[in-house]
Write a protein that holds these residues in place. Structure first.
Motif, PDB file in Angstrom:
ATOM      1  N   ALA A  54      41.338   1.994  68.879  1.00  0.00           N
ATOM      2  CA  ALA A  54      41.944   2.831  69.914  1.00  0.00           C
ATOM      3  C   ALA A  54      43.343   2.346  70.286  1.00  0.00           C
ATOM      4  O   ALA A  54      44.231   3.148  70.604  1.00  0.00           O
ATOM      5  N   ASP A  55      43.543   1.039  70.239  1.00  0.00           N
ATOM      6  CA  ASP A  55      44.839   0.477  70.627  1.00  0.00           C
ATOM      7  C   ASP A  55      45.932   0.781  69.608  1.00  0.00           C
ATOM      8  O   ASP A  55      47.121   0.647  69.919  1.00  0.00           O
ATOM      9  N   ALA A  56      45.555   1.161  68.394  1.00  0.00           N
ATOM     10  CA  ALA A  56      46.550   1.418  67.354  1.00  0.00           C
ATOM     11  C   ALA A  56      47.159   2.807  67.453  1.00  0.00           C
ATOM     12  O   ALA A  56      48.200   3.071  66.833  1.00  0.00           O
ATOM     13  N   LEU A 267      50.035  -4.591  78.510  1.00  0.00           N
ATOM     14  CA  LEU A 267      51.331  -5.197  78.817  1.00  0.00           C
ATOM     15  C   LEU A 267      52.375  -4.826  77.767  1.00  0.00           C
ATOM     16  O   LEU A 267      53.551  -5.109  77.943  1.00  0.00           O
ATOM     17  N   TRP A 268      51.941  -4.189  76.679  1.00  0.00           N
ATOM     18  CA  TRP A 268      52.785  -3.794  75.559  1.00  0.00           C
ATOM     19  C   TRP A 268      53.616  -4.994  75.082  1.00  0.00           C
ATOM     20  O   TRP A 268      54.842  -4.921  74.951  1.00  0.00           O
ATOM     21  N   THR A 269      52.924  -6.073  74.820  1.00  0.00           N
ATOM     22  CA  THR A 269      53.599  -7.313  74.434  1.00  0.00           C
ATOM     23  C   THR A 269      54.288  -7.165  73.085  1.00  0.00           C
ATOM     24  O   THR A 269      53.952  -6.303  72.273  1.00  0.00           O
ATOM     25  N   SER A 270      55.229  -8.053  72.843  1.00  0.00           N
ATOM     26  CA  SER A 270      55.984  -8.009  71.589  1.00  0.00           C
ATOM     27  C   SER A 270      55.079  -8.242  70.388  1.00  0.00           C
ATOM     28  O   SER A 270      55.291  -7.640  69.325  1.00  0.00           O
ATOM     29  N   SER A 271      54.078  -9.101  70.532  1.00  0.00           N
ATOM     30  CA  SER A 271      53.129  -9.313  69.439  1.00  0.00           C
ATOM     31  C   SER A 271      52.330  -8.042  69.168  1.00  0.00           C
ATOM     32  O   SER A 271      52.037  -7.711  68.015  1.00  0.00           O
ATOM     33  N   PHE A 272      51.995  -7.317  70.221  1.00  0.00           N
ATOM     34  CA  PHE A 272      51.307  -6.039  70.071  1.00  0.00           C
ATOM     35  C   PHE A 272      52.191  -5.030  69.345  1.00  0.00           C
ATOM     36  O   PHE A 272      51.714  -4.268  68.492  1.00  0.00           O
ATOM     37  N   VAL A 273      53.485  -5.019  69.659  1.00  0.00           N
ATOM     38  CA  VAL A 273      54.416  -4.109  68.999  1.00  0.00           C
ATOM     39  C   VAL A 273      54.469  -4.386  67.506  1.00  0.00           C
ATOM     40  O   VAL A 273      54.399  -3.467  66.675  1.00  0.00           O
ATOM     41  N   LEU A 274      54.588  -5.668  67.142  1.00  0.00           N
ATOM     42  CA  LEU A 274      54.664  -6.011  65.719  1.00  0.00           C
ATOM     43  C   LEU A 274      53.380  -5.637  64.986  1.00  0.00           C
ATOM     44  O   LEU A 274      53.421  -5.064  63.888  1.00  0.00           O
ATOM     45  N   LEU A 275      52.235  -5.969  65.575  1.00  0.00           N
ATOM     46  CA  LEU A 275      50.962  -5.686  64.921  1.00  0.00           C
ATOM     47  C   LEU A 275      50.757  -4.181  64.748  1.00  0.00           C
ATOM     48  O   LEU A 275      50.425  -3.708  63.648  1.00  0.00           O
ATOM     49  N   SER A 276      50.948  -3.420  65.802  1.00  0.00           N
ATOM     50  CA  SER A 276      50.716  -1.974  65.726  1.00  0.00           C
ATOM     51  C   SER A 276      51.754  -1.285  64.845  1.00  0.00           C
ATOM     52  O   SER A 276      51.435  -0.325  64.128  1.00  0.00           O
ATOM     53  N   THR A 277      52.995  -1.756  64.870  1.00  0.00           N
ATOM     54  CA  THR A 277      54.014  -1.207  63.977  1.00  0.00           C
ATOM     55  C   THR A 277      53.668  -1.500  62.528  1.00  0.00           C
ATOM     56  O   THR A 277      53.838  -0.643  61.650  1.00  0.00           O
ATOM     57  N   GLY A 278      53.169  -2.708  62.273  1.00  0.00           N
ATOM     58  CA  GLY A 278      52.774  -3.065  60.915  1.00  0.00           C
ATOM     59  C   GLY A 278      51.683  -2.168  60.380  1.00  0.00           C
ATOM     60  O   GLY A 278      51.731  -1.723  59.217  1.00  0.00           O
TER      61      GLY A 278
END
Length: 374
Positions: A54-56, A267-278
């Motif tokens: 769901a988070d993706a 929190l839309w963290t930067s690590s979350f951005v990289l993972l979901s973008t990947g």
């Protein structure tokens, strides 16, 4: 001579997959909380940190918003990107479009408030509001900065957002593992007050103000992907390979960074951005190779394209029609199937019927050539 770039099937299919994913996740959650239906864990958002199916979905939509910008502006014959490339008519068009999208988001986020304002707080932020802000920022930057400068800016935003979340805040101690206990949450409480999505002393908004900054960076990464797809080398298979390499690197970077900066959609963290973008890049790589380069027709691609062409309309329609999920007729197959497949799988039957009903509308629209643009 028509200089418009060809419409890329991969973008329509991935956008459609994203919208269908949003409808499924939202509908399953609606039935879970309103009707008490069981729900698969993967269709639930992580409570604070972590990453589920769901988070993706939503970040993929943000990424796709950025990826569509180079093709959309080129299709309109707008001036080339670069310093000085943003003329008055283009800026007005971008402001109007983002304003309409933000207004639509305000309406959809506050349907219950408009019905019972005394019992439900008004919510200024939301999914479409964030998309509107990301689209406006990414489109303006696309017209005013070169590709390298935009990538540097995206990286800088992601790098600086980490210390921003760690800043001390007046009414508590910073703890990124505790919901709302950070400067970003405090800023939302200060500016939005009681209008945050999650109330309380440590309330916060998952589509809040400062957390929109890394979402803008994610849209800029999407812009870079869109430019890559428009490049000549993307037509011979190198494009898919480049997206795959970039996606794999983003996934690895997000997982590693997540050890120090928790992966958190809220929190839309930067690590979350990289993972979901990947994840989005890897999916786009496969679809681009199969659909755009090899010209294959994958099973379900037509179904997803119907949603992808009228993505915002499909999302809005599902928000307006979600009350249908509690209809007695949709409860019958759930009750019938539960003894055979279990309550979690049975709960997806009303969701599948609901998706099918929306598909009938968008499929008819595509057949008639109707495209609703906000």
């Amino acid at each position: 001579m028509d200089q418009r770039p060809p419409r890329l099937a991969s973008l329509d299919v991935l956008r459609g997959l994203t919208i269908v994913g949003m409808i499924v996740v939202n509908s399953a959650s609606y039935l879970h909380y309103v009707s008490g239906y069981a729900q698969f864990a993967g269709l639930e958002h992580a409570a604070w940190r972590g990453f589920t199916l769901a988070d993706a979905v939503f970040p993929a939509f943000v990424f796709m918003t950025g990826a569509s910008i180079p093709l959309a502006l080129a299709a309109r014959g707008a001036p080339e990107q670069g310093i000085g490339g943003l003329d008055g008519p283009t800026l007005r068009r971008l402001l109007v479009r983002s304003g309409r999208l933000f207004l639509l988001g305000l309406i959809l986020s506050n349907l219950y408030w408009m019905a019972t304002p005394e019992s439900v707080p008004f919510r200024p932020m939301g999914v479409l509001q964030r998309l509107a802000l990301c689209f406006l920022a990414a489109a303006v930057l696309y017209k005013t900065l070169g590709p390298r400068a935009r990538l540097i800016l995206a990286v800088a935003i992601l790098a600086l957002y980490w210390p921003l979340t760690l800043l001390p805040f007046p009414d508590g101690a910073t703890d990124l593992l505790k919901p709302g206990a950070n400067f970003v949450g405090w800023f939302d409480r200060l500016v939005l007050g009681g209008h945050v999505y999650v109330p309380g002393p440590l309330g916060y908004d998952p589509e809040g103000l400062l957390s929109t900054l890394p979402a803008v960076a994610q849209a800029l990464l999407g812009v870079a992907a869109g430019e890559w797809l428009m490049a000549p080398q993307s037509r011979n298979g190198r494009g898919a390979l480049g997206l795959l390499i970039a996606g794999t690197a983003c996934i690895a970077g997000g997982l590693v960074w997540g050890l120090a900066f928790p992966i958190s959609k809220e929190l839309w963290t930067s690590s979350f951005v990289l993972l979901s973008t990947g994840v989005a890049l890897v999916l786009l790589a496969g679809l681009h190779q199969a659909l755009d380069v090899e010209g294959r027709r994958l099973p379900g691609s037509g179904f997803l394209t119907d949603f992808g062409i009228n993505a915002i309309f499909a999302y809005s329609l599902h928000m307006l029609a979600s009350i249908m999920l509690t209809a007695h007729l949709l409860k019958i197959p759930y009750v019938w199937a539960t003894p055979f497949v279990g309550d979690r799988a049975a709960a997806l039957i009303p969701v599948a019927i609901f998706v099918g009903l929306i598909w009938m509308v968008v499929a008819y629209m595509r057949k008639r050539g109707w495209v609703v643009k906000v």
